[in-house]
Design an enzyme around this catalytic site. Structure first.
Site, PDB file in Angstrom:
ATOM      1  N   HIS A  48       0.807  -1.221   0.000  1.00 58.56           N
ATOM      2  CA  HIS A  48       0.000   0.000   0.000  1.00 58.56           C
ATOM      3  C   HIS A  48       0.840   1.271   0.000  1.00 58.56           C
ATOM      4  CE1 HIS A  48      -3.708  -2.203   0.446  1.00 58.56           C
ATOM      5  NE2 HIS A  48      -3.281  -2.795   1.544  1.00 58.56           N
ATOM      6  N   GLU A 150      -6.097 -12.807   6.698  1.00 55.27           N
ATOM      7  CA  GLU A 150      -6.921 -11.609   6.579  1.00 55.27           C
ATOM      8  C   GLU A 150      -8.379 -11.842   6.184  1.00 55.27           C
ATOM      9  OE1 GLU A 150      -4.405  -8.117   5.140  1.00 55.27           O
ATOM     10  OE2 GLU A 150      -3.523  -9.779   4.032  1.00 55.27           O
ATOM     11  N   ASP A 176      -8.620  -5.993   6.990  1.00 53.42           N
ATOM     12  CA  ASP A 176      -9.174  -6.885   5.972  1.00 53.42           C
ATOM     13  C   ASP A 176     -10.071  -7.950   6.601  1.00 53.42           C
ATOM     14  OD1 ASP A 176      -8.256  -6.103   3.296  1.00 53.42           O
ATOM     15  OD2 ASP A 176      -6.275  -6.364   4.123  1.00 53.42           O
TER      16      ASP A 176
END
Length: 258
Positions: A48, A150, A176
């Site tokens: 990210h 996740e 997540d």
């Protein structure tokens, strides 16, 4: 090599917990500052974050200078070997949902006999071939493999994933996970906390190290109390933002008082 740094880090987790943060910065100064502040590790975020492999080398150098363990969260499997080649002490693989994916992560990060990582000794991690090749290939296999759990598929396959040899840390991704439970962003929702506690309890039974992400003192204390050993507290940019906002708010109060 990161051999001594990794050993100290393992001992830190076995005797309590290690605390670090995710980093999206491309500036090594932030990394050094975190190390000098006493942080135990930094997770450089290629999933990210905007960092390139070329810039990542400088972030890893800064971590090693300041004595903070450099971990790289990769975007995909191809980057595992590259991150380790330039000196990462560990790789963190997101969205691991099956034992097959966990096995693939280990194979990508380890040389024979534990894995199938592509061999090259003319890399930074081997001091550009200055290290004895036998020593390098042996020590390189000490790098940490961290798999992120996740979603609900990972929960369904939890026991099988935990049985995969070569995993050093199970990392629970609360954001997540919350999305997979239909409560996106609600990381303290009872359903989310319940599943996280289930993973932590199973890991403790199997004597496996477990980690997670926190972004408040309350959740940090909660997971320390639950025996989580690898704790990422927030993100460098969020920490900096909060510090700036606190300074601004304190300045406003002083103006009001005066």
């Amino acid at each position: 090599m990161n051999t001594e740094l990794i050993q100290r880090f393992r001992e830190k987790m076995l005797n309590g917990c290690a605390i670090g943060c995710f980093m999206k910065t491309c500036d090594p100064a932030f990394v050094e500052a975190a190390g000098y502040a006493g942080m135990d590790f930094a997770i450089f975020d290629m999933e990210h974050g905007p960092v390139s492999l070329e810039r990542l080398q400088d972030l890893i150098r800064a971590a090693q200078i300041a004595g903070i363990l450099p971990v790289v969260r990769v975007r995909h499997g191809d980057l595992v070997s590259q991150a380790l080649d330039i000196g990462a002490a560990g790789v963190q693989i997101p969205q691991v949902s099956t034992p097959e994916e966990a096995e693939q992560a280990v194979r990508a990060a380890k040389y024979y006999p534990q894995g199938e990582r592509g061999i090259c000794r003319f890399v930074r991690a081997a001091h550009y071939s200055a290290m004895d090749r036998t020593v390098y290939f042996s020590e390189a296999n000490q790098a940490l493999v961290i798999v992120q759990l996740e979603g609900q598929e990972a929960m369904k396959n939890l026991d099988e994933i935990m049985a995969v040899p070569g995993i050093d840390i199970l990392f629970i991704g609360p954001y997540d996970l919350s999305q997979s439970l239909g409560v996106p962003g609600q990381t303290t929702h009872p359903a989310v906390v319940g599943q996280m506690q289930e993973i932590a309890a199973k890991a403790k039974e199997k004597k496996m190290l477990v980690g997670t992400f926190t972004d408040s003192p309350e959740t940090l204390n909660m997971w320390i109390g639950a025996g989580v050993q690898y704790l990422s507290y927030s993100v460098d940019m969020g920490i900096f933002h909060n510090a700036c906002r606190t300074i601004k708010e304190e300045a406003r109060k002083l103006r009001v008082v005066r």
